[in-house]
Design a protein around this motif. Structure first.
Motif, PDB file in Angstrom:
ATOM      1  N   GLN A 404       0.832  -1.197   0.000  1.00 43.69           N
ATOM      2  CA  GLN A 404       0.000   0.000   0.000  1.00 43.69           C
ATOM      3  C   GLN A 404       0.869   1.250   0.000  1.00 43.69           C
ATOM      4  O   GLN A 404       1.856   1.325   0.741  1.00 43.69           O
ATOM      5  N   GLN A 405       0.509   2.187  -0.864  1.00 42.89           N
ATOM      6  CA  GLN A 405       1.121   3.512  -0.846  1.00 42.89           C
ATOM      7  C   GLN A 405       0.058   4.503  -1.299  1.00 42.89           C
ATOM      8  O   GLN A 405      -0.646   4.250  -2.279  1.00 42.89           O
ATOM      9  N   GLN A 406      -0.057   5.584  -0.559  1.00 49.31           N
ATOM     10  CA  GLN A 406      -1.191   6.492  -0.738  1.00 49.31           C
ATOM     11  C   GLN A 406      -2.478   5.656  -0.680  1.00 49.31           C
ATOM     12  O   GLN A 406      -2.682   4.908   0.260  1.00 49.31           O
ATOM     13  N   ARG A 407      -3.343   5.753  -1.694  1.00 50.81           N
ATOM     14  CA  ARG A 407      -4.583   4.964  -1.689  1.00 50.81           C
ATOM     15  C   ARG A 407      -4.501   3.748  -2.619  1.00 50.81           C
ATOM     16  O   ARG A 407      -5.522   3.167  -2.973  1.00 50.81           O
ATOM     17  N   LEU A 408      -3.295   3.371  -3.010  1.00 55.04           N
ATOM     18  CA  LEU A 408      -3.092   2.200  -3.851  1.00 55.04           C
ATOM     19  C   LEU A 408      -2.906   0.952  -2.989  1.00 55.04           C
ATOM     20  O   LEU A 408      -2.093   0.944  -2.070  1.00 55.04           O
ATOM     21  N   THR A 409      -3.674  -0.093  -3.292  1.00 54.54           N
ATOM     22  CA  THR A 409      -3.480  -1.415  -2.698  1.00 54.54           C
ATOM     23  C   THR A 409      -3.159  -2.377  -3.831  1.00 54.54           C
ATOM     24  O   THR A 409      -3.925  -2.500  -4.787  1.00 54.54           O
ATOM     25  N   ALA A 410      -1.994  -3.038  -3.730  1.00 52.90           N
ATOM     26  CA  ALA A 410      -1.537  -3.907  -4.815  1.00 52.90           C
ATOM     27  C   ALA A 410      -0.996  -5.215  -4.259  1.00 52.90           C
ATOM     28  O   ALA A 410      -0.402  -5.249  -3.180  1.00 52.90           O
ATOM     29  N   SER A 411      -1.200  -6.294  -5.023  1.00 54.91           N
ATOM     30  CA  SER A 411      -0.725  -7.604  -4.597  1.00 54.91           C
ATOM     31  C   SER A 411      -0.761  -8.566  -5.778  1.00 54.91           C
ATOM     32  O   SER A 411      -1.453  -8.325  -6.769  1.00 54.91           O
ATOM     33  N   TYR A 412       0.017  -9.635  -5.664  1.00 55.52           N
ATOM     34  CA  TYR A 412      -0.108 -10.726  -6.626  1.00 55.52           C
ATOM     35  C   TYR A 412      -1.418 -11.495  -6.425  1.00 55.52           C
ATOM     36  O   TYR A 412      -1.844 -12.261  -7.290  1.00 55.52           O
ATOM     37  N   ILE A 413      -2.079 -11.317  -5.300  1.00 53.39           N
ATOM     38  CA  ILE A 413      -3.283 -12.087  -4.986  1.00 53.39           C
ATOM     39  C   ILE A 413      -4.468 -11.614  -5.826  1.00 53.39           C
ATOM     40  O   ILE A 413      -4.726 -10.417  -5.939  1.00 53.39           O
ATOM     41  N   HIS A 414      -5.168 -12.576  -6.406  1.00 52.02           N
ATOM     42  CA  HIS A 414      -6.469 -12.305  -7.020  1.00 52.02           C
ATOM     43  C   HIS A 414      -7.502 -12.461  -5.904  1.00 52.02           C
ATOM     44  O   HIS A 414      -7.792 -13.572  -5.467  1.00 52.02           O
ATOM     45  N   PHE A 415      -8.049 -11.347  -5.456  1.00 48.75           N
ATOM     46  CA  PHE A 415      -8.959 -11.366  -4.312  1.00 48.75           C
ATOM     47  C   PHE A 415     -10.369 -11.776  -4.729  1.00 48.75           C
ATOM     48  O   PHE A 415     -10.831 -11.448  -5.837  1.00 48.75           O
ATOM     49  N   TYR A 416     -11.050 -12.486  -3.830  1.00 48.02           N
ATOM     50  CA  TYR A 416     -12.474 -12.793  -4.018  1.00 48.02           C
ATOM     51  C   TYR A 416     -13.243 -11.828  -3.130  1.00 48.02           C
ATOM     52  O   TYR A 416     -13.324 -12.002  -1.911  1.00 48.02           O
ATOM     53  N   PHE A 417     -13.815 -10.784  -3.733  1.00 48.05           N
ATOM     54  CA  PHE A 417     -14.361  -9.649  -2.994  1.00 48.05           C
ATOM     55  C   PHE A 417     -15.445 -10.042  -2.002  1.00 48.05           C
ATOM     56  O   PHE A 417     -15.555  -9.462  -0.924  1.00 48.05           O
ATOM     57  N   GLN A 418     -16.264 -11.034  -2.363  1.00 45.93           N
ATOM     58  CA  GLN A 418     -17.394 -11.407  -1.524  1.00 45.93           C
ATOM     59  C   GLN A 418     -16.938 -11.953  -0.168  1.00 45.93           C
ATOM     60  O   GLN A 418     -17.712 -11.952   0.797  1.00 45.93           O
ATOM     61  N   SER A 419     -15.678 -12.379  -0.062  1.00 47.94           N
ATOM     62  CA  SER A 419     -15.188 -12.906   1.210  1.00 47.94           C
ATOM     63  C   SER A 419     -14.996 -11.808   2.254  1.00 47.94           C
ATOM     64  O   SER A 419     -14.971 -12.088   3.452  1.00 47.94           O
ATOM     65  N   SER A 420     -14.870 -10.557   1.813  1.00 43.16           N
ATOM     66  CA  SER A 420     -14.777  -9.430   2.747  1.00 43.16           C
ATOM     67  C   SER A 420     -15.175  -8.132   2.044  1.00 43.16           C
ATOM     68  O   SER A 420     -14.336  -7.289   1.747  1.00 43.16           O
ATOM     69  N   PRO A 421     -16.462  -7.970   1.751  1.00 42.54           N
ATOM     70  CA  PRO A 421     -16.912  -6.771   1.039  1.00 42.54           C
ATOM     71  C   PRO A 421     -16.553  -5.479   1.760  1.00 42.54           C
ATOM     72  O   PRO A 421     -16.250  -4.466   1.111  1.00 42.54           O
ATOM     73  N   GLY A 422     -16.587  -5.511   3.094  1.00 44.27           N
ATOM     74  CA  GLY A 422     -16.287  -4.295   3.847  1.00 44.27           C
ATOM     75  C   GLY A 422     -14.883  -3.808   3.627  1.00 44.27           C
ATOM     76  O   GLY A 422     -14.639  -2.587   3.504  1.00 44.27           O
ATOM     77  N   LEU A 423     -13.905  -4.713   3.579  1.00 44.15           N
ATOM     78  CA  LEU A 423     -12.521  -4.310   3.353  1.00 44.15           C
ATOM     79  C   LEU A 423     -12.332  -3.788   1.937  1.00 44.15           C
ATOM     80  O   LEU A 423     -11.645  -2.777   1.720  1.00 44.15           O
ATOM     81  N   ILE A 424     -12.942  -4.450   0.966  1.00 43.33           N
ATOM     82  CA  ILE A 424     -12.861  -3.982  -0.422  1.00 43.33           C
ATOM     83  C   ILE A 424     -13.464  -2.590  -0.537  1.00 43.33           C
ATOM     84  O   ILE A 424     -12.903  -1.699  -1.208  1.00 43.33           O
ATOM     85  N   ALA A 425     -14.600  -2.369   0.106  1.00 47.67           N
ATOM     86  CA  ALA A 425     -15.238  -1.042   0.069  1.00 47.67           C
ATOM     87  C   ALA A 425     -14.323   0.011   0.680  1.00 47.67           C
ATOM     88  O   ALA A 425     -14.230   1.137   0.177  1.00 47.67           O
ATOM     89  N   ARG A 426     -13.645  -0.347   1.753  1.00 46.44           N
ATOM     90  CA  ARG A 426     -12.734   0.591   2.390  1.00 46.44           C
ATOM     91  C   ARG A 426     -11.586   0.960   1.439  1.00 46.44           C
ATOM     92  O   ARG A 426     -11.197   2.123   1.364  1.00 46.44           O
ATOM     93  N   TRP A 427     -11.059  -0.038   0.737  1.00 43.66           N
ATOM     94  CA  TRP A 427      -9.962   0.222  -0.186  1.00 43.66           C
ATOM     95  C   TRP A 427     -10.387   1.095  -1.361  1.00 43.66           C
ATOM     96  O   TRP A 427      -9.573   1.830  -1.925  1.00 43.66           O
ATOM     97  N   LEU A 428     -11.646   1.014  -1.773  1.00 43.80           N
ATOM     98  CA  LEU A 428     -12.090   1.722  -2.975  1.00 43.80           C
ATOM     99  C   LEU A 428     -12.840   3.014  -2.688  1.00 43.80           C
ATOM    100  O   LEU A 428     -13.167   3.746  -3.630  1.00 43.80           O
ATOM    101  N   THR A 429     -13.113   3.317  -1.437  1.00 47.73           N
ATOM    102  CA  THR A 429     -13.843   4.537  -1.115  1.00 47.73           C
ATOM    103  C   THR A 429     -12.884   5.718  -0.965  1.00 47.73           C
ATOM    104  O   THR A 429     -11.917   5.635  -0.196  1.00 47.73           O
ATOM    105  N   PRO A 430     -13.107   6.819  -1.685  1.00 49.95           N
ATOM    106  CA  PRO A 430     -12.222   7.984  -1.579  1.00 49.95           C
ATOM    107  C   PRO A 430     -12.207   8.567  -0.154  1.00 49.95           C
ATOM    108  O   PRO A 430     -13.196   8.462   0.577  1.00 49.95           O
TER     109      PRO A 430
END
Length: 430
Positions: A404-430
């Motif tokens: 993570q740097q600034q608001r960028l989250t990056a990884s080799y992992i292909h995430f399955y969003f439904q497993s944690s929608p709240g965290l995905i929303a946090r990463w994508l919300t300005p």
């Protein structure tokens, strides 16, 4: 909310090992029944992007993952039972060998109560085909084998040798001749469906070639499920730009559904051909084959600049695998050709001769647990510090980093969003 039963013809397509032809057979059966006017829905066991592209084309509908770990039993049941409302036939393509892995395709078959069609590559065997089929049918009493399919059969005489030793209660439900043209592949798996301009013709030939036993009747299965609870509108009124083209195509349909269910509007764009970003609040850069499009991605300076400006403006980005490689300083392909990428991440990516990682992955951040998988042939050099490392549930020593740097989250992992929608929303919300 109470359980709501749905009844539908359903079958799991499995095999004793990888490379037996599961995807080709699943696509062929889907195309065969679709030509009869049937409504087909297909699911894929476990993480995969390339097989579902072919299967989606064959069925005419998006393909979703079902899996007892990454997707979870409850959501898998919900997806299948929901599909049964519109489908005449549900086909589920297994992963690896029928009993391989934990959880395995057999585990899913047992829990869902769906019979298995075992696809066996018979090209180099005769009566041993029956012994292998018998073993698959009797290894676990909680898994029902509907029958077997002899793949890559050489002749009518070969078929007779293969099937003559089968027990009466274990029928050969279909055969596929050896001469039939298969689906092409490259190092990560099958060639993407959009790259095959003759895919309809290929599927026609396959469907014309398969020989179905007249006794082959798809089993009717009653599917009970808990109705899906609505996700909170955590992304309401947000516009999310999603990279989608030949270089960035590895995305779960369930991820896109998850984002829209939380209220987001998805705007698709192409880093290959578009000169600028659409008007969006956040970006999602999924994986794919950026290494196959080095020159085009590198020469599209206006898109690279637009993405850098988006990130420098402290706007959110989630980048997975190939999407992350695109954000590195340079990317080098298997032939040693190097090209400049966006330069946002202080790292250089280089394709290797062999597979460098393959594993299920799970990360926990601020009490949110997000699941997914990793599968890549590249390595990062001079990579930045990670905020967390993933864990593999099967004891694999692959532990992918999340950056993570600034608001960028990056990884080799292909995430399955439904497993944690709240965290995905946090990463994508300005």
């Amino acid at each position: 909310m109470s359980k709501q039963p749905q009844t539908c013809a359903a079958l799991i397509i499995a095999a004793p090992a990888s490379g037996q032809g599961k995807t080709t057979i699943t696509a062929t059966l889907a195309w065969h029944y679709r030509r009869q006017g049937k409504q087909i829905r297909i699911f894929k066991v476990g993480p995969d992007f390339l097989d579902p592209m072919i299967l989606s084309f064959a069925s005419g509908h998006p393909v979703y993952q079902v899996d007892l770990w990454m997707v979870g039993e409850t959501h898998s049941r919900q997806l299948i039972a929901n599909a049964a409302k519109q489908a005449d036939i549900i086909l589920i393509e297994g992963v690896m060998g029928l009993f391989d892995g934990s959880p395995s395709t057999a585990d899913l078959a047992a829990i869902l109560g769906i019979p298995v069609l075992a696809v066996i590559d018979a090209s180099a065997m005769a009566q041993t085909f029956a012994a292998l089929a018998f073993g698959l049918a009797n290894f676990r009493q909680d898994v029902t084998l509907a029958g077997v399919l002899a793949n890559r059969v050489g002749s009518a005489r070969h078929t007779e040798m293969l099937t003559s030793a089968l027990p009466e209660d274990l029928p050969c439900l279909a055969t596929m001749p050896r001469q039939t043209e298969s689906l092409p592949s490259r190092y990560l798996g099958l060639v993407q469906a959009d790259e095959l301009t003759d895919l309809s013709e290929r599927l026609d030939k396959l469907a014309d070639s398969i020989q179905l036993n007249p006794e082959f009747v798809l089993p009717q299965i009653k599917l009970d499920y808990e109705p899906v609870e609505a996700l909170p509108p955590l992304l309401k009124d947000l516009r999310i730009g999603v990279a989608k083209d030949a270089a960035f195509a590895f995305v779960y349909q369930a991820n896109l559904d998850c984002l829209t269910a939380m209220g987001a509007e998805l705007v698709f764009f192409s880093p290959l051909t578009d000169s600028k970003l659409p008007e969006v609040d956040s970006l999602y850069l999924p994986g794919g084959y950026p290494e196959l499009h080095l020159e085009t991605l590198s020469q599209n300076m206006s898109m690279r600049q637009a993405i850098c400006e988006h990130i420098n403006a402290n706007k959110p980005v989630v980048a997975e695998c190939g999407g992350m490689l695109y954000l590195c300083r340079t990317l080098t392909d298997k032939h040693g050709q190097q090209a400049e990428m966006c330069g946002v991440l202080a790292a250089d990516a280089k394709l290797q001769a062999r597979l460098t990682a393959l594993a299920l992955q799970q990360v926990t951040i601020d009490n949110h647990t997000l699941r997914g998988h990793t599968y890549h042939h590249s390595l990062l050099e001079n990579q930045p510090d990670a905020i967390v490392y993933a864990e593999c549930p099967n004891g694999n020593n692959v532990c992918e980093a999340v950056f993570q740097q600034q608001r960028l989250t990056a990884s080799y992992i292909h995430f399955y969003f439904q497993s944690s929608p709240g965290l995905i929303a946090r990463w994508l919300t300005p």
